[in-house]
Design an enzyme around this catalytic site. Structure first.
Site, PDB file in Angstrom:
ATOM      1  CG  ASP A   1      -9.472   3.262   0.858  1.00  0.00           C
ATOM      2  OD1 ASP A   1      -8.563   3.151   0.241  1.00  0.00           O
ATOM      3  OD2 ASP A   1      -9.086   3.449   1.999  1.00  0.00           O
TER       4      ASP A   1
ATOM      5  CG  ASP B   1      -2.165   0.984   1.133  1.00  0.00           C
ATOM      6  OD1 ASP B   1      -1.944   1.842   0.434  1.00  0.00           O
ATOM      7  OD2 ASP B   1      -2.787   1.184   2.005  1.00  0.00           O
TER       8      ASP B   1
HETATM    9  C1  GLA Z   1      -5.756   2.414   2.458  1.00  0.00           C
HETATM   10  C2  GLA Z   1      -5.978   1.299   1.544  1.00  0.00           C
HETATM   11  C3  GLA Z   1      -6.979   0.313   2.386  1.00  0.00           C
HETATM   12  C4  GLA Z   1      -6.567  -0.030   3.744  1.00  0.00           C
HETATM   13  C5  GLA Z   1      -6.112   0.925   4.526  1.00  0.00           C
HETATM   14  C6  GLA Z   1      -5.359   0.747   5.839  1.00  0.00           C
HETATM   15  O1  GLA Z   1      -6.296   3.410   2.827  1.00  0.00           O
HETATM   16  O2  GLA Z   1      -6.540   1.590   0.531  1.00  0.00           O
HETATM   17  O3  GLA Z   1      -7.298  -0.516   1.718  1.00  0.00           O
HETATM   18  O4  GLA Z   1      -5.442  -1.012   3.569  1.00  0.00           O
HETATM   19  O5  GLA Z   1      -5.189   1.942   3.813  1.00  0.00           O
HETATM   20  O6  GLA Z   1      -4.668   1.819   6.725  1.00  0.00           O
END
Ligand code: GLA
Length: 511
Positions: free
Chosen positions: A316, A253
């Site tokens: 997200d 990520d």
């Molecule tokens: C980002 C990702 C999510 C999740 C969060 C965790 O927002 O896109 O899918 O993994 O981080 O902190």
């Protein structure tokens, strides 16, 4: 029942959305699996030479059941009681197996092609991820409970495999929660888990003992999105640690990499992913790599090339709880259609519009709440993901699955569309205002077709053969109901509820 729900809706008078919701019943369409054996899930499976192999034959039907696999390559064996195929393949190549599952009612058989080469994830990943229900509360117990639930609910019998920890398993510098404090790394520089994960190896052993696989998360930056220790300047060590712990899946990520990247040019966007995939390729164990960087730099154009097995195509989906329905249509439907994402996904590398946000989710206030998607939106969500060949990763509470949510996750004819071995993602073939038709070519020459209604009132949606690129009579089968609807000559139309879908499969007919 409907009246009662409406009264609750009106009493709380939250918004039009809650009143709309109250009018919609959660109708279970998926038939219950029968007592006779049926083998489900993927028909093609990729592994690298010499890597530990694990494939649990997913089968529904009455237990006790015994399993067999004919044509196993050297190095693999099947456990007749559990149906787990394990071992190592030392020779690259394609192997065609016949899987068998038998109980007192008969035997089911299905072919499975194992491809021993360089490519993993020959079908989209299926599993569960902790983020959208447990966020920063995730723990060893939650992960063990999730693995148990994947077995107890029968999800494993439909092809679900991965049990994935998201963010918040590492130490969090500066945290005032004692469970998250501690040395981020040991004296060798190897990353430590926080106190909520006392023994990662024991955890993955437990997950594997259920016939499942384990996933982990980190960021290429100094910290993860939630502020826990990331892999920056420790990439080799962290991958080694994940391998030593026994993980099978890595979500990588972007997050704080932003601060160290030195820009957002294409080379900078790609660099951390190229680096980690090169490291993964050297390991004695297969780890599927999920790129999470929210679609930046048109990641779909290069996600495969930098070694990703999937890449998030947008932000997200559940970034805002109330915003989930809008995000479903925006990031699920429109981002995909606007960028012709069907051109980029395929065996080994998939578009990932994020997790299945069903059942109980975090309300981001310390508690949980039911998904804000209406029942019809939930059908649209799962149907679209299968048409797009997206990973099916459920991220609600797997230990609290009601019958409706489980029915959405475990319809084998719907899952067959997602897991089709041809691996050709679907596309939007027609849009008339709020009415959309999406279609996906399947390996046997048939087509999966979704008739979607994004409008606010029920409407008739038409799938016209010429728009789908087919001609001649077709047998139309309703996939959610698992029922043939008849033979149609040049189009099929159905009344589709507000924000809902009718998902069908078209097969050539001789009559
Ligand atoms: C980002 C990702 C999510 C999740 C969060 C965790 O927002 O896109 O899918 O993994 O981080 O902190």
């Amino acid at each position: 029942m409907r009246l009662k729900l409406c009264l609750i809706g009106l009493a709380t008078v939250l918004s039009w959305a809650s009143i709309g919701l109250c009018a919609e019943e959660a109708v279970v369409l998926t038939p219950k699996p029968g007592p006779a054996p049926r083998i489900n899930g993927a028909r093609i499976f990729g592994v690298r030479q010499g890597s530990p192999f694990l494939f649990a034959i997913p089968a529904t039907g009455e237990r006790p059941m015994t399993f067999a696999a004919e044509g196993l390559p050297e190095g693999l064996k099947v456990d007749p009681k559990t149906g787990r195929i394990t071992g190592r393949i030392e020779r690259r190549g394609e192997y065609s197996l016949i899987l068998k599952a038998s109980n007192r009612l008969g035997t089911a058989a299905k072919t499975l092609k194992i491809v021993c080469g360089d490519t993993l994830a020959l079908t989209p990943h299926m599993g569960w991820n902790s983020w959208y229900v447990w966020e920063n509360r995730v723990s060893d117990k939650i992960m063990r409970d999730a693995a148990e639930a994947m077995v107890a609910t029968g999800m494993i019998d439909h092809g679900y495999q991965y049990v994935n920890i998201d963010d918040c398993w590492a130490v969090k510098p500066g945290s005032n929660d004692p469970a998250l404090q501690g040395e981020p790394r040991d004296e060798r520089g190897m990353i430590n888990s926080n106190k909520r994960f006392p023994d990662m190896k024991a955890l993955t052993d437990y997950i594997h003992s259920k016939g499942l696989k384990a996933g982990i998360y980190t960021s290429p930056g100094p910290t993860t999105c939630a502020g826990h220790v990331g892999a920056w300047e420790h990439e080799d060590q962290d991958v080694s640690r994940f391998i030593e712990w026994g993980f099978d899946f890595l979500k990588y990520d972007w997050c704080s990499y932003e601060n160290v990247a030195g820009g957002k040019g294409l080379a900078e966007l790609q660099k951390p992913y190229r680096l980690v995939s090169r490291i993964l390729a050297r390991q004695p164990r297969d780890m599927v790599l999920n790129l999470c960087q929210y679609g930046m730099g048109r990641v779909w154009e290069w996600g495969r090339e930098v070694g990703g097995n999937s890449w998030r195509t947008a932000g997200d989906l559940g970034g805002s709880f109330e915003g989930i329905p809008a995000a479903l249509f925006r990031d699920g439907f429109d981002v995909y259609a606007a960028n012709d994402l069907q051109r980029y996904g395929g065996p080994g590398a998939w578009n990932d519009p994020d997790y299945l946000l069903l059942g109980w989710l975090s309300d981001w206030k310390g508690g949980t709440a039911r998904t804000p998607l209406t029942p019809n939106e939930q059908y649209s969500h799962v149907s679209l993901w299968c048409l797009l060949a997206a990973p099916l990763i459920f991220s609600g509470d797997i230990t609290r699955l009601d019958e409706f949510t489980l029915s959405l996750l475990t319809n084998d004819e719907v899952i067959d569309v997602d897991q089709d071995p041809l691996g050709r993602p679907g596309r939007r073939v027609a849009k008339k205002g709020d009415l959309e038709v999406w279609a996906r070519d399947l390996e046997d020459g048939s087509k999966a077709v979704g008739l979607f209604n994004r409008g606010e009132a029920d409407a008739e949606v038409e799938a016209v053969w010429s728009e789908l690129g087919v001609s001649g009579p077709r047998i139309v089968r309703d996939l959610w109901r698992q029922k043939d609807l008849g033979v149609f000559r040049d189009k099929y139309k159905a009344l589709v509820p507000r924000h809902g879908v009718v998902l069908v499969r078209l097969r050539p007919s001789k009559t």
